[in-house]
Design a protein around this motif. Structure first.
Motif, PDB file in Angstrom:
ATOM      1  N   SER A  88       0.832  -1.213   0.000  1.00 14.53           N
ATOM      2  CA  SER A  88       0.000   0.000   0.000  1.00 14.53           C
ATOM      3  C   SER A  88       0.860   1.255   0.000  1.00 14.53           C
ATOM      4  N   PHE A  89       1.929   1.219   0.781  1.00 17.23           N
ATOM      5  CA  PHE A  89       2.819   2.377   0.846  1.00 17.23           C
ATOM      6  C   PHE A  89       3.472   2.642  -0.501  1.00 17.23           C
ATOM      7  N   VAL A  90       3.904   1.599  -1.189  1.00 24.21           N
ATOM      8  CA  VAL A  90       4.507   1.770  -2.520  1.00 24.21           C
ATOM      9  C   VAL A  90       3.475   2.378  -3.470  1.00 24.21           C
ATOM     10  N   SER A  91       2.254   1.873  -3.440  1.00 23.74           N
ATOM     11  CA  SER A  91       1.200   2.428  -4.295  1.00 23.74           C
ATOM     12  C   SER A  91       0.917   3.884  -3.945  1.00 23.74           C
ATOM     13  N   PHE A  92       0.909   4.202  -2.660  1.00 27.48           N
ATOM     14  CA  PHE A  92       0.671   5.581  -2.231  1.00 27.48           C
ATOM     15  C   PHE A  92       1.768   6.510  -2.761  1.00 27.48           C
ATOM     16  N   PHE A  93       2.997   6.052  -2.672  1.00 27.60           N
ATOM     17  CA  PHE A  93       4.131   6.833  -3.144  1.00 27.60           C
ATOM     18  C   PHE A  93       3.982   7.133  -4.639  1.00 27.60           C
ATOM     19  N   TYR A  94       3.608   6.128  -5.410  1.00 26.60           N
ATOM     20  CA  TYR A  94       3.383   6.316  -6.841  1.00 26.60           C
ATOM     21  C   TYR A  94       2.243   7.299  -7.094  1.00 26.60           C
ATOM     22  N   LEU A  95       1.167   7.177  -6.332  1.00 30.73           N
ATOM     23  CA  LEU A  95       0.012   8.026  -6.573  1.00 30.73           C
ATOM     24  C   LEU A  95       0.256   9.474  -6.193  1.00 30.73           C
ATOM     25  N   VAL A  96       1.146   9.708  -5.273  1.00 32.68           N
ATOM     26  CA  VAL A  96       1.511  11.094  -4.974  1.00 32.68           C
ATOM     27  C   VAL A  96       2.152  11.727  -6.212  1.00 32.68           C
ATOM     28  N   PHE A  97       2.985  10.970  -6.903  1.00 33.87           N
ATOM     29  CA  PHE A  97       3.595  11.478  -8.124  1.00 33.87           C
ATOM     30  C   PHE A  97       2.564  11.613  -9.250  1.00 33.87           C
ATOM     31  N   ALA A  98       1.608  10.704  -9.338  1.00 34.84           N
ATOM     32  CA  ALA A  98       0.551  10.816 -10.343  1.00 34.84           C
ATOM     33  C   ALA A  98      -0.299  12.057 -10.076  1.00 34.84           C
ATOM     34  N   PHE A  99      -0.544  12.340  -8.810  1.00 33.56           N
ATOM     35  CA  PHE A  99      -1.299  13.537  -8.458  1.00 33.56           C
ATOM     36  C   PHE A  99      -0.509  14.785  -8.832  1.00 33.56           C
ATOM     37  N   GLU A 100       0.797  14.745  -8.640  1.00 30.77           N
ATOM     38  CA  GLU A 100       1.653  15.851  -9.034  1.00 30.77           C
ATOM     39  C   GLU A 100       1.532  16.108 -10.533  1.00 30.77           C
ATOM     40  N   LYS A 101       1.458  15.039 -11.317  1.00 35.56           N
ATOM     41  CA  LYS A 101       1.295  15.165 -12.771  1.00 35.56           C
ATOM     42  C   LYS A 101      -0.024  15.874 -13.101  1.00 35.56           C
TER      43      LYS A 101
END
Length: 182
Positions: free
Chosen positions: A134-147
């Motif tokens: 979940s933490f790895v997915s969260f980390f990725y989604l923070v970057f997707a949100f940045e995009k």
């Protein structure tokens, strides 16, 4: 690397791999030190609150996506792309909220299991694996949100420049901005 993370490249396989590694590491530790279970379950229950907090954060990001789309006036050619990105981000964030909620439930319920049993270790390993994944997915989604934020800010900046250029070149004598930013 940032662009790959924004695009979600290898997000799911990496989350699974890290989660499986965490679960395997905990099970391996159990084989080496079977009396550690009381030392593992307490911190797991505390980490459940962290998982729940990540879930709340993901939900808040999801509502921000909707706010962004509702507040932005974009050109029609860009609005379709914006809505596509926003839908994708919203779905990913919804899935993440559900994953963190499930993770928190698994981690918190570990203390209800019988002490020093093999099932308790498997349950703890499952909780650790879910948390790390979940933490790895969260980390990725923070970057997707940045995009998504970057896309919205670029569109807003372009519209503001167009409005300023239109205002400066207008011959009618009025300095009224266009309807893009109203």
């Amino acid at each position: 690397m940032r662009k790959l993370m924004q695009d979600g490249v290898l997000r799911i396989p990496l989350a699974f791999a890290c989660g499986i590694f965490a679960a395997a590491a905990l099970l391996f530790a159990w084989l080496k030190h079977p009396n550690w279970i009381p030392d593992v379950v307490g911190p797991m229950q505390k980490a459940a609150f962290v998982a729940a907090a990540f879930g709340v954060t993901a939900y808040n990001l999801r509502t921000r996506v909707v706010d962004f789309v509702l507040k932005l006036k974009a050109r029609p050619r860009r609005m379709e792309e914006l809505c596509k990105e926003a839908r994708l981000a919203g779905k990913r964030l919804t899935n993440l909220v559900l994953l963190f909620t499930f993770t928190a439930a698994v981690m918190a319920s570990g203390g209800l299991l019988a002490k020093n049993g093999w099932f308790e270790w498997v349950w703890a390993a499952l909780g650790a694996g879910l948390f790390v994944g979940s933490f790895v997915s969260f980390f990725y989604l923070v970057f997707a949100f940045e995009k998504l934020e970057e896309f919205i800010l670029e569109e807003h900046e372009e519209l503001a420049k167009e409005d300023e250029a239109a205002r400066l070149t207008k011959n009618s004598g009025t300095n009224e901005p266009s309807n893009h930013l109203k």
